[in-house]
Design a protein around this motif. Sequence first.
Motif, PDB file in Angstrom:
ATOM      1  N   PHE A  36       2.840-123.127 -71.605  1.00  0.00           N
ATOM      2  CA  PHE A  36       3.558-121.893 -71.549  1.00  0.00           C
ATOM      3  C   PHE A  36       2.728-120.772 -72.925  1.00  0.00           C
ATOM      4  CE2 PHE A  36       6.419-118.995 -74.583  1.00  0.00           C
ATOM      5  CZ  PHE A  36       7.578-118.642 -73.164  1.00  0.00           C
ATOM      6  N   ARG A  37       1.564-120.941 -73.494  1.00  0.00           N
ATOM      7  CA  ARG A  37       0.945-119.707 -74.190  1.00  0.00           C
ATOM      8  C   ARG A  37       0.045-119.039 -73.842  1.00  0.00           C
ATOM      9  NH1 ARG A  37       0.600-124.323 -78.712  1.00  0.00           N
ATOM     10  NH2 ARG A  37      -1.312-124.893 -77.808  1.00  0.00           N
ATOM     11  N   GLU A  38      -0.544-120.004 -73.008  1.00  0.00           N
ATOM     12  CA  GLU A  38      -1.019-119.577 -72.014  1.00  0.00           C
ATOM     13  C   GLU A  38      -0.694-118.446 -71.031  1.00  0.00           C
ATOM     14  OE1 GLU A  38      -4.295-118.194 -72.601  1.00  0.00           O
ATOM     15  OE2 GLU A  38      -4.333-119.642 -74.192  1.00  0.00           O
ATOM     16  N   TYR A  39       0.756-119.339 -70.082  1.00  0.00           N
ATOM     17  CA  TYR A  39       0.783-118.847 -68.667  1.00  0.00           C
ATOM     18  C   TYR A  39       1.701-117.960 -69.218  1.00  0.00           C
ATOM     19  CZ  TYR A  39       3.769-119.404 -64.186  1.00  0.00           C
ATOM     20  OH  TYR A  39       4.162-118.807 -63.034  1.00  0.00           O
ATOM     21  N   ARG A  40       2.673-117.477 -70.109  1.00  0.00           N
ATOM     22  CA  ARG A  40       3.870-116.055 -70.663  1.00  0.00           C
ATOM     23  C   ARG A  40       2.854-114.769 -70.703  1.00  0.00           C
ATOM     24  NH1 ARG A  40       2.935-114.508 -75.852  1.00  0.00           N
ATOM     25  NH2 ARG A  40       4.954-114.222 -76.059  1.00  0.00           N
ATOM     26  N   THR A  41       1.703-115.222 -70.588  1.00  0.00           N
ATOM     27  CA  THR A  41       0.191-113.643 -70.427  1.00  0.00           C
ATOM     28  C   THR A  41      -0.023-113.596 -69.499  1.00  0.00           C
ATOM     29  OG1 THR A  41      -1.251-114.354 -70.971  1.00  0.00           O
ATOM     30  CG2 THR A  41      -0.198-114.475 -72.961  1.00  0.00           C
ATOM     31  N   THR A  42       0.345-113.954 -68.158  1.00  0.00           N
ATOM     32  CA  THR A  42      -0.769-113.922 -66.957  1.00  0.00           C
ATOM     33  C   THR A  42       0.799-112.488 -66.060  1.00  0.00           C
ATOM     34  OG1 THR A  42       0.982-115.601 -66.337  1.00  0.00           O
ATOM     35  CG2 THR A  42      -0.858-116.004 -66.436  1.00  0.00           C
ATOM     36  N   THR A  43      -0.157-112.174 -64.939  1.00  0.00           N
ATOM     37  CA  THR A  43       0.829-111.483 -64.466  1.00  0.00           C
ATOM     38  C   THR A  43       1.672-111.354 -63.651  1.00  0.00           C
ATOM     39  OG1 THR A  43      -1.149-111.031 -62.585  1.00  0.00           O
ATOM     40  CG2 THR A  43      -1.604-110.598 -64.613  1.00  0.00           C
ATOM     41  N   GLY A 154       8.048-116.428 -66.042  1.00  0.00           N
ATOM     42  CA  GLY A 154       6.245-116.495 -66.833  1.00  0.00           C
ATOM     43  C   GLY A 154       7.165-117.773 -68.079  1.00  0.00           C
ATOM     44  N   ASN A 155       8.354-118.410 -67.380  1.00  0.00           N
ATOM     45  CA  ASN A 155       8.304-119.792 -68.814  1.00  0.00           C
ATOM     46  C   ASN A 155       7.893-121.456 -67.895  1.00  0.00           C
ATOM     47  OD1 ASN A 155      10.659-119.041 -69.887  1.00  0.00           O
ATOM     48  ND2 ASN A 155      11.756-118.632 -67.618  1.00  0.00           N
ATOM     49  N   VAL A 156       7.612-122.272 -68.225  1.00  0.00           N
ATOM     50  CA  VAL A 156       7.127-123.279 -68.266  1.00  0.00           C
ATOM     51  C   VAL A 156       8.223-124.301 -67.192  1.00  0.00           C
ATOM     52  CG1 VAL A 156       5.368-123.287 -68.494  1.00  0.00           C
ATOM     53  CG2 VAL A 156       6.374-124.353 -69.874  1.00  0.00           C
ATOM     54  N   GLY A 157       8.259-125.561 -66.647  1.00  0.00           N
ATOM     55  CA  GLY A 157       9.498-125.837 -66.786  1.00  0.00           C
ATOM     56  C   GLY A 157       8.364-127.791 -66.499  1.00  0.00           C
ATOM     57  N   LEU A 158       9.755-128.536 -67.324  1.00  0.00           N
ATOM     58  CA  LEU A 158      10.418-129.835 -67.174  1.00  0.00           C
ATOM     59  C   LEU A 158      11.586-130.443 -66.721  1.00  0.00           C
ATOM     60  CD1 LEU A 158       9.541-129.510 -71.145  1.00  0.00           C
ATOM     61  CD2 LEU A 158       7.892-130.446 -69.782  1.00  0.00           C
ATOM     62  N   LEU A 159      10.915-131.090 -65.186  1.00  0.00           N
ATOM     63  CA  LEU A 159      12.067-131.484 -64.469  1.00  0.00           C
ATOM     64  C   LEU A 159      12.505-133.334 -65.309  1.00  0.00           C
ATOM     65  CD1 LEU A 159      13.894-132.055 -61.849  1.00  0.00           C
ATOM     66  CD2 LEU A 159      11.673-132.297 -60.502  1.00  0.00           C
ATOM     67  N   LYS A 160      13.420-133.425 -65.056  1.00  0.00           N
ATOM     68  CA  LYS A 160      14.326-135.026 -65.037  1.00  0.00           C
ATOM     69  C   LYS A 160      15.727-134.973 -63.989  1.00  0.00           C
ATOM     70  CE  LYS A 160      16.973-138.062 -66.842  1.00  0.00           C
ATOM     71  NZ  LYS A 160      17.488-139.349 -65.433  1.00  0.00           N
ATOM     72  N   HIS A 161      14.553-135.711 -63.172  1.00  0.00           N
ATOM     73  CA  HIS A 161      15.343-135.857 -62.180  1.00  0.00           C
ATOM     74  C   HIS A 161      15.997-137.054 -61.717  1.00  0.00           C
ATOM     75  CE1 HIS A 161      16.321-134.508 -58.064  1.00  0.00           C
ATOM     76  NE2 HIS A 161      14.960-134.380 -57.589  1.00  0.00           N
ATOM     77  N   ALA A 179      -0.222-126.458 -55.057  1.00  0.00           N
ATOM     78  CA  ALA A 179      -0.920-124.921 -55.324  1.00  0.00           C
ATOM     79  C   ALA A 179      -1.585-124.245 -56.627  1.00  0.00           C
ATOM     80  CB  ALA A 179       1.400-124.409 -55.067  1.00  0.00           C
ATOM     81  N   GLY A 180      -2.022-124.792 -57.314  1.00  0.00           N
ATOM     82  CA  GLY A 180      -3.026-124.366 -58.929  1.00  0.00           C
ATOM     83  C   GLY A 180      -2.316-124.313 -59.459  1.00  0.00           C
ATOM     84  N   ALA A 181      -0.758-124.308 -59.983  1.00  0.00           N
ATOM     85  CA  ALA A 181      -0.110-124.338 -61.196  1.00  0.00           C
ATOM     86  C   ALA A 181      -0.900-124.680 -62.481  1.00  0.00           C
ATOM     87  CB  ALA A 181       1.113-124.664 -61.274  1.00  0.00           C
ATOM     88  N   PRO A 182      -1.337-123.948 -63.464  1.00  0.00           N
ATOM     89  CA  PRO A 182      -2.042-124.075 -65.112  1.00  0.00           C
ATOM     90  C   PRO A 182      -1.757-125.694 -65.235  1.00  0.00           C
ATOM     91  CG  PRO A 182      -1.265-122.164 -65.006  1.00  0.00           C
ATOM     92  CD  PRO A 182      -0.778-122.698 -63.809  1.00  0.00           C
ATOM     93  N   GLU A 183      -2.565-126.334 -65.843  1.00  0.00           N
ATOM     94  CA  GLU A 183      -1.883-127.796 -66.532  1.00  0.00           C
ATOM     95  C   GLU A 183      -0.603-128.171 -67.382  1.00  0.00           C
ATOM     96  OE1 GLU A 183      -4.060-131.897 -68.808  1.00  0.00           O
ATOM     97  OE2 GLU A 183      -4.994-129.942 -68.831  1.00  0.00           O
TER      98      GLU A 183
END
Length: 465
Positions: A36-43, A154-161, A179-183
Amino acid sequence: MPIATVNPATGETLETFQPLDPYELERHLARAEAAFREYRTTTFEFRSQLLRRAAEVLDTDRDRLARTVTVEMGKPLAQAAAETAKCARALRWYADHGAALIADERPAEDDVADSGATAAYVRYRPLGAVLAVMPWNFPLWQVVRFAAPALMAGNVGLLKHASNVPRTALALEEVFRRAGAPEGCFQTLLIGSGTVAAVIRDRRVAAVTLTGSEPAGRSVAAVAGDELKKTVLELGGSDPFVVLPSADLDAAVRTAVKARTQNNGQSCIAAKRFIVHTDVYPRFTAEFAKAMGALRIGDPLEPDTDIGPLATRQGLDDLSALVFDALARGAVAECGGERLDEAMGQGWYYPPTVLTGITSAMRIHQEEAFGPVASVYRVDSLEEAVTLANDTPFGLSSNVWTTDPGEQERCVRDIEAGGVFFNGMTASHPALPFGGVKRSGYGRELAGHGIREFCNATTVWLGPT
């Protein structure tokens, strides 16, 4: 419930999975925080391209994913393929529209000046890691309709299915990885329901969304409320399907069958209570029961199957008990009414069933029937129909068949639900907000409402320099 793939058409356990141990769970949460620290800054452009690539993966793997879904929860294969395609469309819709939905909002110049600012605006900023507690009935769509707007914001997801669809849960994580999502941007947590509260309480989890039962919603909301964390809940439904004299009865019957039996009848937004005006009741009921009784029950992997098994043995037992209670109290089964699991081998099958003579003394009058069972009521007026439509603790959606503008406006005004669909069946679409009232939950998914649910609406005020 163990985390396992059990084929509901046969009752065979195909694979079991070990839940994450505390060390592995900690690693997942740490990755989410770092991502999230990095992804939130993506365009927005970066995020939209990610969603488009995920849609391409879904298109490429549609047949394989559909088979995975059908084997795990019993949905007819054609419906599983359609669900996969719908997910790809939703990803592309948010890729196309997401940036505009959360673009900076600027008040009128007069209001800005009146506030004493030289400039002011609202910026929508992501909250962080969103935990999604998701059900098995639409195991791809329920996840994507949270993930697409959350990731676009710009959020990140945690899935409890759900514990009975682990293969689908892991496949979804793989879709975003390919699809290339950041780790750490989208992760599946193989955990039991007993671990959910601890994850909600973790400081690295910012918000929770749940689609599921009313008890599950209460449990999640209680923990999240104690932690002062945002929640969106989409819970059960007992949607009315009102048929008035001006309806096109042929179309109403065709749609009623589909609306009650989609996903083997296991849908929160499936029409469940059919409220029919006395002028058209005899014909509608006869034709509806005939069409329901003619549906083909069988292996969901076979192309000509209309109705597959219920997803779990517990679901079969619960549905059978509801129908048994109604029949014991005087209801009439116009078709169906007896479980088929013995006749179909070890699978968890229940036939399409139409019940008449429903009274308030029967459990099915107030409880959600999660399977291909329809309750049909006769009413003498629009007023009686609206009263009966609202006589439920749920308020997810509703269907009304009338061509009279006055009747339509009355239903929009008075039916207590998150949606009113005229001359068609309830369906979710990325451009339309989705959710309910009363015990069907709160908050909205999809459209602009859904993407803003997990954003911080930040007021920016610039004073004179």
